[in-house]
Design an enzyme around this catalytic site. Structure first.
Site, PDB file in Angstrom:
ATOM      1  N   ARG A 113       0.570   5.291   0.372  1.00  0.00           N
ATOM      2  CA  ARG A 113      -0.386   6.280   0.972  1.00  0.00           C
ATOM      3  C   ARG A 113      -0.365   7.721   0.197  1.00  0.00           C
ATOM      4  O   ARG A 113       0.878   8.053   0.110  1.00  0.00           O
ATOM      5  CB  ARG A 113      -0.407   6.484   2.584  1.00  0.00           C
ATOM      6  CG  ARG A 113      -0.799   5.117   3.319  1.00  0.00           C
ATOM      7  CD  ARG A 113      -0.575   5.061   4.621  1.00  0.00           C
ATOM      8  NE  ARG A 113      -1.323   3.874   5.302  1.00  0.00           N
ATOM      9  CZ  ARG A 113      -2.501   3.279   5.492  1.00  0.00           C
ATOM     10  NH1 ARG A 113      -3.388   3.984   5.081  1.00  0.00           N
ATOM     11  NH2 ARG A 113      -2.602   2.170   5.832  1.00  0.00           N
ATOM     12  N   LYS A 126       0.793  -1.162   0.312  1.00  0.00           N
ATOM     13  CA  LYS A 126      -0.049   0.111   0.058  1.00  0.00           C
ATOM     14  C   LYS A 126       0.766   1.132  -0.067  1.00  0.00           C
ATOM     15  O   LYS A 126       1.795   1.300   0.601  1.00  0.00           O
ATOM     16  CB  LYS A 126      -0.928  -0.122   1.399  1.00  0.00           C
ATOM     17  CG  LYS A 126      -2.054  -0.864   1.260  1.00  0.00           C
ATOM     18  CD  LYS A 126      -2.815  -0.912   2.311  1.00  0.00           C
ATOM     19  CE  LYS A 126      -1.989  -1.429   3.737  1.00  0.00           C
ATOM     20  NZ  LYS A 126      -2.939  -1.658   4.913  1.00  0.00           N
ATOM     21  N   THR A 182     -13.635  -4.188   9.050  1.00  0.00           N
ATOM     22  CA  THR A 182     -14.375  -3.726   8.520  1.00  0.00           C
ATOM     23  C   THR A 182     -14.470  -3.919   6.846  1.00  0.00           C
ATOM     24  O   THR A 182     -15.217  -3.662   6.178  1.00  0.00           O
ATOM     25  CB  THR A 182     -14.441  -2.256   8.404  1.00  0.00           C
ATOM     26  OG1 THR A 182     -12.988  -1.717   7.842  1.00  0.00           O
ATOM     27  CG2 THR A 182     -14.595  -1.334   9.639  1.00  0.00           C
TER      28      THR A 182
END
Length: 324
Positions: free
Chosen positions: A203, A201, A234
């Protein structure tokens, strides 16, 4: 001659809180014992009352409670249960925590932050716990927060063997959803004989908590990718990682995680994802509204029961996970 000799044998007693009674019953069935009858209820102001309906004097007691939502209530209930056993003269108290609450708060990222995972361990010790038995901690270092034995169980054999029987291993690639899970993913690779890929990832420096790019390191084109994680809360990170794999040519994506926390928008994200199957264990109860066809729940009860038996019989919990 001084003193008194006893001919009594060791006695195992199994207790459960109210958070996840289905798992407790499964573990008790595997052990061949009954769950000790317990009176537990909440007062009008939210205080919890617990009383056991059988004597625990001199017994080796095992107290199971998974820290599901509402997490603070079930943590407190478990502490009260431990205290009740200490005051009932239990010989030993082993706390079984299939899902260890506050495990993500295991270190300080910034000043004035708590280390709540350590606090939970301290509370259990103060309540009277002699030993903790848990499944797939968020980080291994949490074991050091408790000044006593910690039996760290792994769901990897259960999950990996299920995937290995279902998928063509020649097309399989194990994928870590971030750099923090690489070590776990590597163990999957060893067990299944599959190559490793990583979703990295990147950012946006100008927008807080905003992931702008998911780079895939490794060959996933035309492969069946298995994303492995310890928990899904989530669902945002894992679903974004799956989208990145499909964008890089993956034929199919399967997601596995020990703990299906599945809070907030998780339901909608799982339903809308192109992932063909989400595989969890039952360390936490699966919300009824999330009983989807593509959600598979495997039972961790036999693993927990085997560990309880090893602890009670002074055997080796480590031997349960050694390759023969």
């Amino acid at each position: 001659m001084t003193g008194i000799k006893t001919t009594g044998e060791k006695k195992l007693m199994f207790f459960s809180g109210r958070a996840h009674p289905e798992l407790a019953e499964e573990v008790a069935q595997q052990l061949g014992v009954g769950v000790v009858p317990t009176k537990a209820y909440d007062f009008a102001n939210g205080e919890i009352y617990v009383r056991y309906e059988e004597s625990a004097r001199g017994a080796d007691c095992f107290v199971i409670q998974s820290h599901t939502a509402p997490i603070n209530q079930w943590v407190m209930e478990q502490l009260i249960m431990i205290d009740a056993l200490k005051r009932a003269s239990a010989r030993s108290i082993t706390v079984i925590v299939p899902f260890y609450g506050y495990a993500r708060q295991d270190k300080k990222h910034r000043g004035r932050e708590p280390i709540s995972a350590r606090l939970i361990a301290d509370l259990m010790a103060t309540a009277g716990a002699d030993r903790i038995l848990t499944v797939d901690l968020h980080t291994d270092q949490i074991q050091g927060f408790f000044d006593g034995p910690v039996d760290h169980l792994f769901a990897l054999p259960l999950l990996a063997d299920y995937v290995g029987k279902k998928v063509d291993r020649t097309k399989l690639t194990v994928v870590s959803p971030d750099a923090g899970r690489v070590r776990v993913a590597d163990r999957w690779c060893d067990r299944l004989g599959a190559p490793l890929a990583i979703v990295h990832k990147r950012r946006d420096k100008d927008v807080a908590n905003q992931v702008t790019v998911h780079e895939v390191v490794g060959d996933v084109e035309g492969r069946v990718c298995v994303l492995v994680d310890d928990m899904i809360d989530t669902g945002g990170t894992i679903c974004a990682a799956a989208d990145a794999l499909f964008a890089h040519g993956a034929e199919d994506v399967i997601v596995t995680a020990t703990h299906g926390v599945l809070s907030g928008p998780a339901g909608d994200r799982l339903k809308g994802s192109k992932v063909s199957e989400f595989i969890f264990t039952n360390t936490l109860p699966t919300p009824g509204e999330l009983e989807l066809d593509k959600i598979t729940v495997l039972s961790i009860a036999p693993t927990i029961a085997s560990a309880v038996r090893e602890v009670f019989e002074d055997g080796s919990v480590t031997s349960l996970f050694e390759e023969h």
